[in-house]
Scaffold this motif. Structure first.
Motif, PDB file in Angstrom:
ATOM      1  N   ARG A   1      -2.891   0.337  -0.556  1.00 19.38           N
ATOM      2  CA  ARG A   1      -1.752  -0.481  -0.991  1.00 19.38           C
ATOM      3  C   ARG A   1      -1.898  -1.885  -0.418  1.00 19.38           C
ATOM      4  O   ARG A   1      -2.301  -2.072   0.727  1.00 19.38           O
ATOM      5  CB  ARG A   1      -0.439   0.113  -0.489  1.00 19.38           C
ATOM      6  CG  ARG A   1       0.779  -0.729  -0.878  1.00 19.38           C
ATOM      7  CD  ARG A   1       1.970  -0.464   0.016  1.00 19.38           C
ATOM      8  NE  ARG A   1       1.714  -0.740   1.410  1.00 19.38           N
ATOM      9  CZ  ARG A   1       1.632  -1.956   1.941  1.00 19.38           C
ATOM     10  NH1 ARG A   1       1.758  -3.020   1.177  1.00 19.38           N
ATOM     11  NH2 ARG A   1       1.397  -2.108   3.238  1.00 19.38           N
ATOM     12  N   THR A   2      -1.563  -2.890  -1.224  1.00 12.97           N
ATOM     13  CA  THR A   2      -1.591  -4.274  -0.773  1.00 12.97           C
ATOM     14  C   THR A   2      -0.223  -4.900  -0.998  1.00 12.97           C
ATOM     15  O   THR A   2       0.381  -4.721  -2.061  1.00 12.97           O
ATOM     16  CB  THR A   2      -2.663  -5.089  -1.515  1.00 12.97           C
ATOM     17  OG1 THR A   2      -3.943  -4.515  -1.249  1.00 12.97           O
ATOM     18  CG2 THR A   2      -2.667  -6.537  -1.060  1.00 12.97           C
TER      19      THR A   2
ATOM     20  N   GLY B   1      -3.882   5.253   2.869  1.00 15.34           N
ATOM     21  CA  GLY B   1      -3.194   6.508   3.172  1.00 15.34           C
ATOM     22  C   GLY B   1      -3.484   7.536   2.106  1.00 15.34           C
ATOM     23  O   GLY B   1      -4.498   7.442   1.402  1.00 15.34           O
ATOM     24  N   THR B   2      -2.557   8.481   1.948  1.00 17.58           N
ATOM     25  CA  THR B   2      -2.773   9.627   1.078  1.00 17.58           C
ATOM     26  C   THR B   2      -1.539   9.903   0.230  1.00 17.58           C
ATOM     27  O   THR B   2      -0.409   9.736   0.698  1.00 17.58           O
ATOM     28  CB  THR B   2      -3.097  10.878   1.926  1.00 17.58           C
ATOM     29  OG1 THR B   2      -4.218  10.600   2.761  1.00 17.58           O
ATOM     30  CG2 THR B   2      -3.411  12.074   1.043  1.00 17.58           C
ATOM     31  N   VAL B   3      -1.756  10.332  -0.998  1.00 23.43           N
ATOM     32  CA  VAL B   3      -0.649  10.790  -1.848  1.00 23.43           C
ATOM     33  C   VAL B   3      -0.183  12.154  -1.331  1.00 23.43           C
ATOM     34  O   VAL B   3      -0.976  13.083  -1.202  1.00 23.43           O
ATOM     35  CB  VAL B   3      -1.093  10.897  -3.315  1.00 23.43           C
ATOM     36  CG1 VAL B   3       0.008  11.522  -4.171  1.00 23.43           C
ATOM     37  CG2 VAL B   3      -1.489   9.529  -3.862  1.00 23.43           C
ATOM     38  N   THR B   4       1.104  12.267  -1.025  1.00 25.22           N
ATOM     39  CA  THR B   4       1.644  13.521  -0.493  1.00 25.22           C
ATOM     40  C   THR B   4       2.510  14.270  -1.486  1.00 25.22           C
ATOM     41  O   THR B   4       2.780  15.463  -1.291  1.00 25.22           O
ATOM     42  CB  THR B   4       2.466  13.250   0.778  1.00 25.22           C
ATOM     43  OG1 THR B   4       3.530  12.327   0.465  1.00 25.22           O
ATOM     44  CG2 THR B   4       1.595  12.640   1.870  1.00 25.22           C
TER      45      THR B   4
ATOM     46  N   THR C   1       3.898   8.836  -0.728  1.00 26.89           N
ATOM     47  CA  THR C   1       2.695   8.670   0.083  1.00 26.89           C
ATOM     48  C   THR C   1       3.054   8.501   1.557  1.00 26.89           C
ATOM     49  O   THR C   1       4.214   8.275   1.913  1.00 26.89           O
ATOM     50  CB  THR C   1       1.895   7.416  -0.341  1.00 26.89           C
ATOM     51  OG1 THR C   1       2.552   6.243   0.168  1.00 26.89           O
ATOM     52  CG2 THR C   1       1.759   7.312  -1.847  1.00 26.89           C
ATOM     53  N   ASP C   2       2.013   8.557   2.403  1.00 26.22           N
ATOM     54  CA  ASP C   2       2.194   8.241   3.817  1.00 26.22           C
ATOM     55  C   ASP C   2       1.644   6.858   4.152  1.00 26.22           C
ATOM     56  O   ASP C   2       1.406   6.536   5.314  1.00 26.22           O
ATOM     57  CB  ASP C   2       1.539   9.305   4.705  1.00 26.22           C
ATOM     58  CG  ASP C   2       0.032   9.435   4.479  1.00 26.22           C
ATOM     59  OD1 ASP C   2      -0.549   8.609   3.741  1.00 26.22           O
ATOM     60  OD2 ASP C   2      -0.559  10.378   5.047  1.00 26.22           O
TER      61      ASP C   2
ATOM     62  N   LEU D   1      -0.649  -0.183  -5.775  1.00 22.02           N
ATOM     63  CA  LEU D   1      -1.265   1.003  -5.186  1.00 22.02           C
ATOM     64  C   LEU D   1      -2.454   1.340  -6.068  1.00 22.02           C
ATOM     65  O   LEU D   1      -2.327   1.418  -7.294  1.00 22.02           O
ATOM     66  CB  LEU D   1      -0.287   2.179  -5.168  1.00 22.02           C
ATOM     67  CG  LEU D   1      -0.841   3.492  -4.589  1.00 22.02           C
ATOM     68  CD1 LEU D   1      -0.929   3.425  -3.072  1.00 22.02           C
ATOM     69  CD2 LEU D   1       0.031   4.681  -5.019  1.00 22.02           C
ATOM     70  N   TYR D   2      -3.622   1.545  -5.472  1.00 24.25           N
ATOM     71  CA  TYR D   2      -4.809   1.748  -6.290  1.00 24.25           C
ATOM     72  C   TYR D   2      -5.837   2.588  -5.548  1.00 24.25           C
ATOM     73  O   TYR D   2      -5.758   2.789  -4.329  1.00 24.25           O
ATOM     74  CB  TYR D   2      -5.425   0.400  -6.673  1.00 24.25           C
ATOM     75  CG  TYR D   2      -5.702  -0.527  -5.504  1.00 24.25           C
ATOM     76  CD1 TYR D   2      -6.937  -0.534  -4.860  1.00 24.25           C
ATOM     77  CD2 TYR D   2      -4.712  -1.394  -5.029  1.00 24.25           C
ATOM     78  CE1 TYR D   2      -7.193  -1.376  -3.786  1.00 24.25           C
ATOM     79  CE2 TYR D   2      -4.955  -2.229  -3.948  1.00 24.25           C
ATOM     80  CZ  TYR D   2      -6.195  -2.219  -3.329  1.00 24.25           C
ATOM     81  OH  TYR D   2      -6.426  -3.048  -2.264  1.00 24.25           O
TER      82      TYR D   2
END
Length: 293
Positions: free
Chosen positions: A207-208, A217-220, A240-241, A253-254
């Protein structure tokens, strides 16, 4: 307006293949077992949908939730503003299906991440540019809907000397996306993204944002619903976290060259960490009939 992003190559696919042959007779016992399993799966999905709707109807601000179909549960995340009494009321609202709930607490408040600062400016607010998009020869950018709601015109500087263009459309709450047109031909609007697929749980993402820069991070969770404290309810979000801070709203987010989402809101910061929600970008592309490039 120039934006660059780190590239992390990767892709995912899910393939399901069902085959049948007239040369081999099916086993009656196996067929019955399969039918029973499918019935239970359908019943379980229906039950989780009922639980999710009950959580929505409890109307507790500061909560977010998504259906974990693999685990057979509805995962509820409550921020620091949710009192024990309110959380107990939410559980009571679910009723006899309450064992299907998993409840977790996080510090901070779930709010849309809107602030004054740098990046793209509208009125007295600052947000982050999400993805540059196009429709034929016309160019636009996507940002968060709660940003588009508060500004009719966007600028490249806080002094409002360099105009970008107008907000053409904006949706928040419900969804969280907005479309801004480039009217200033002197501004650059590079691309770099080739597709906008669905995110998946466990996906490593980046993420920017204009406040906190670039974080990973990770998709939760998927298809999350969040009731922002004093800010409305948004459905269908990516949970996400990845950390985020006020002013990061609308940022991208990419994963590599795959466009995934627009920063919507969350809790915490990039010092202590937090939970952040993203509007899937493919929903915005479909709504405005535009494409990433």
């Amino acid at each position: 307006m120039r934006r660059t992003a780190a590239r992390i190559p990767g892709t995912t696919a899910l393939l399901a293949l069902l085959t049948a042959t007239a040369l081999t007779a099916p086993c009656p016992g196996a067929a019955a077992a399969t039918a029973t399993a499918l019935t239970r799966t359908a019943a379980g999905a229906e039950r989780l949908a009922v639980v999710s709707e009950a959580v929505l109807n409890a109307e507790v601000d500061g909560t977010a939730w998504y259906v974990d179909r693999v685990g057979g549960r509805v995962v509820v995340t409550a921020d620091s503003t949710v009192s024990p009494a309110a959380l107990a009321e939410l559980v009571r609202a679910v009723g006899p299906d309450a064992p299907a709930l998993t409840v977790q607490r996080v510090p901070g408040r779930f709010t849309p991440l809107l602030a004054a600062g740098d990046a793209v400016y509208g009125g007295r607010y600052r947000c982050s540019l999400g993805f540059n998009v196009a429709d034929g020869g016309a160019h636009y950018f996507l940002t968060a809907g709660h940003c588009g709601n508060v500004a009719a015109t966007w600028y490249a500087d806080g002094a409002h000397r360099t105009a970008i263009g107008p907000t053409l459309a904006s949706t928040f709450p419900g969804h969280d996306y907005a479309l801004v047109r480039y009217d200033n031909e002197a501004l650059d609007h590079p691309g770099g993204f080739t597709s906008a697929p669905d995110a998946y749980v466990g996906e490593a993402v980046t993420r920017t944002g204009s406040t906190s820069g670039t974080h990973t991070g990770t998709v939760t969770g998927l298809d999350a619903t969040v009731r922002y404290t004093g800010g409305g309810t948004v459905r269908g979000l990516i949970q996400t976290d990845v950390c985020a801070e006020p002013g990061d709203s609308g940022g991208p987010l990419y994963e590599g060259d795959k466009a995934l989402g627009l920063t919507s809101g969350g809790s915490g910061d990039c010092t202590t960490g937090g939970t952040t929600f993203f509007q899937p970008v493919n929903a915005a592309l479909a709504a405005y009939d535009v494409s990433v490039y």
